[in-house]
Design a protein around this motif. Structure first.
Motif, PDB file in Angstrom:
ATOM      1  N   GLY A  50       9.965   0.779   2.673  1.00 22.91           N
ATOM      2  CA  GLY A  50       8.696   1.182   2.095  1.00 22.91           C
ATOM      3  C   GLY A  50       7.903   2.141   2.957  1.00 22.91           C
ATOM      4  O   GLY A  50       8.453   2.970   3.699  1.00 22.91           O
ATOM      5  N   SER A  51       6.577   2.014   2.867  1.00 24.62           N
ATOM      6  CA  SER A  51       5.671   2.869   3.631  1.00 24.62           C
ATOM      7  C   SER A  51       5.922   2.742   5.129  1.00 24.62           C
ATOM      8  O   SER A  51       5.960   3.741   5.852  1.00 24.62           O
ATOM      9  N   ARG A  54       9.029   4.641   6.199  1.00 25.05           N
ATOM     10  CA  ARG A  54       8.845   6.096   6.169  1.00 25.05           C
ATOM     11  C   ARG A  54       8.036   6.573   7.378  1.00 25.05           C
ATOM     12  O   ARG A  54       8.384   7.576   8.017  1.00 25.05           O
ATOM     13  N   ARG A  91      -2.707   0.996  -2.115  1.00 24.42           N
ATOM     14  CA  ARG A  91      -1.587   1.933  -2.047  1.00 24.42           C
ATOM     15  C   ARG A  91      -1.831   3.107  -3.005  1.00 24.42           C
ATOM     16  O   ARG A  91      -2.294   2.923  -4.131  1.00 24.42           O
ATOM     17  N   GLY A  93      -0.950   5.924  -5.648  1.00 24.82           N
ATOM     18  CA  GLY A  93      -0.016   5.929  -6.767  1.00 24.82           C
ATOM     19  C   GLY A  93       0.342   7.316  -7.257  1.00 24.82           C
ATOM     20  O   GLY A  93       0.754   7.481  -8.400  1.00 24.82           O
ATOM     21  N   ASP A  95       2.349  11.103  -7.379  1.00 24.31           N
ATOM     22  CA  ASP A  95       3.767  11.483  -7.414  1.00 24.31           C
ATOM     23  C   ASP A  95       4.161  12.317  -6.197  1.00 24.31           C
ATOM     24  O   ASP A  95       5.279  12.825  -6.122  1.00 24.31           O
ATOM     25  N   ARG A  99       2.666   8.828  -2.168  1.00 23.94           N
ATOM     26  CA  ARG A  99       3.033   7.743  -3.067  1.00 23.94           C
ATOM     27  C   ARG A  99       3.570   6.545  -2.300  1.00 23.94           C
ATOM     28  O   ARG A  99       4.496   6.651  -1.497  1.00 23.94           O
ATOM     29  N   GLY A 100       2.976   5.381  -2.577  1.00 23.62           N
ATOM     30  CA  GLY A 100       3.449   4.132  -1.975  1.00 23.62           C
ATOM     31  C   GLY A 100       2.887   3.834  -0.608  1.00 23.62           C
ATOM     32  O   GLY A 100       3.035   2.714  -0.111  1.00 23.62           O
ATOM     33  N   HIS A 101       2.234   4.796   0.038  1.00 24.29           N
ATOM     34  CA  HIS A 101       1.656   4.535   1.354  1.00 24.29           C
ATOM     35  C   HIS A 101       0.401   3.668   1.208  1.00 24.29           C
ATOM     36  O   HIS A 101      -0.431   3.897   0.333  1.00 24.29           O
ATOM     37  N   ALA A 102       0.268   2.685   2.074  1.00 28.10           N
ATOM     38  CA  ALA A 102      -0.930   1.857   2.120  1.00 28.10           C
ATOM     39  C   ALA A 102      -1.962   2.513   3.027  1.00 28.10           C
ATOM     40  O   ALA A 102      -1.621   3.030   4.095  1.00 28.10           O
ATOM     41  N   ASN A 105      -1.920   1.298   6.594  1.00 26.20           N
ATOM     42  CA  ASN A 105      -0.834   1.818   7.422  1.00 26.20           C
ATOM     43  C   ASN A 105      -1.221   3.152   8.049  1.00 26.20           C
ATOM     44  O   ASN A 105      -0.985   3.401   9.237  1.00 26.20           O
TER      45      ASN A 105
END
Length: 332
Positions: A50-51, A54, A91, A93, A95, A99-102, A105
């Protein structure tokens, strides 16, 4: 105001260190913050999905996700705490690349870059959130977890490498290791364990969140040498791929295999995980631990721990209360 003559001094709340990662550690922290503000989370840093994965790959930093979740769990229930908990857990949303990063974080990693200080950065985030406790990594270098997995039908074990791959591997995990094999422990984490009154391990992903702490040499030694008492919290279900079919007693056997010198003083379990109750009771006896049976699951989501029920179970274990079930007796 002076204490009235004859009044007993109120003892300070216990100093507690909770080890783990992800949702399991979050459950323990949400419960423990009702009992003490002398609370330290020591968090695994082997996540590669996930985030977190990455950011780890792109920037070479510790995976921040489990650290973020621990910080969010320590936020109090006032407006400030609830708001910042939601912010750091949010997170994106889109594209695009976000995308997907909190948000949390990114905030943690930004402070690490600005301060060049992992622990200092986490302390600043805790201060911003008004967290009731401290969050520390178990090591100051990103780690890779790998394990020996025996296929479902038997046969020779094979090595599965990486937290995500191991957590979803098909088969029985026999042993886990870390790469590097002898990573440096976070000094503040070791100090916290040595100075604690209680150390809590579990619940959570048994082989990828709980066991890795026992593979950091300095931290493992501290867990054996500390004068703190040790409490293990069992999971409510064995539906996770990495522990599929593993009984409550077998969870404790795995712990003993990975840390044969580790003493356990209390085991907290929900009655529904008993299975063969005699096996769990015998295993606790072999470890020298008292079995604390309490209903700790949420009423409508039986696979999740209820923070208040778990807090009550911790209180009974820490204070040695016997309310119709075996509880831990404090040791000299």
């Amino acid at each position: 105001m002076p204490v009235p003559t004859g009044a007993a001094a109120v003892p300070p709340p216990p100093s507690v260190v909770a080890l783990g990662g992800g949702h399991g550690l979050s459950a323990s922290l949400q419960a423990l913050r009702h009992l003490t503000d002398r609370l330290t989370a020591v968090v695994t840093v082997a996540d590669d999905g996930g985030s977190s994965g990455r950011l780890r790959e792109e920037l070479g930093v510790l995976p921040p996700g489990d650290l973020r979740m621990a910080l969010a769990a320590l936020c109090d229930d006032a407006d400030w705490g609830r708001t910042w908990r939601d912010v750091v857990q949010h997170r994106f949303g889109s594209d695009g690349d976000l995308r997907g990063h909190a948000v949390g974080n990114l905030l943690i990693v930004a402070l690490w870059e600005l301060l060049d200080d992992v622990v200092g950065g986490l302390d600043w985030v805790a201060h911003l959130l008004g967290a009731r406790g401290r969050v520390l990594p178990m090591s100051l270098v990103p780690l890779v977890v790998e394990g020996d997995v025996t296929p479902p039908g038997g046969g020779p074990a094979h090595v599965v490498r990486g937290q995500v791959a191991l957590a979803t591997a098909d088969g029985r995990i026999d042993e886990v290791r870390l790469d590097p094999a002898e990573p440096p422990a976070c000094p503040e984490a070791v100090e916290a364990v040595l100075e604690a009154d209680w150390v809590v391990m579990g619940p959570g992903s048994w082989f990828t969140s709980v066991m890795p702490h026992l593979r950091v040499p300095a931290l493992a030694r501290a867990l054996v040498e500390t004068r703190a008492r040790r409490c293990v919290v069992l999971n409510l279900t064995s539906s996770q791929a990495e522990t599929a079919g593993l009984s409550a007693a077998e969870h404790l056997h795995a712990l003993a295999r990975h840390a044969p010198d580790l003493r356990v003083d209390a085991v907290v379990a929900d009655p529904r995980v008993m299975g063969d109750g005699s096996a769990l009771t015998t295993t606790c006896d072999d470890l020298g631990a008292q079995l604390v049976l309490r209903r700790v699951a949420r009423s409508r989501r039986s696979a999740e721990h209820d923070p208040l029920r778990l807090a009550a179970a911790f209180r009974d274990a820490f204070e040695g209360r016997d309310e119709g079930a075996a509880v831990a007796t404090p040791r000299a």
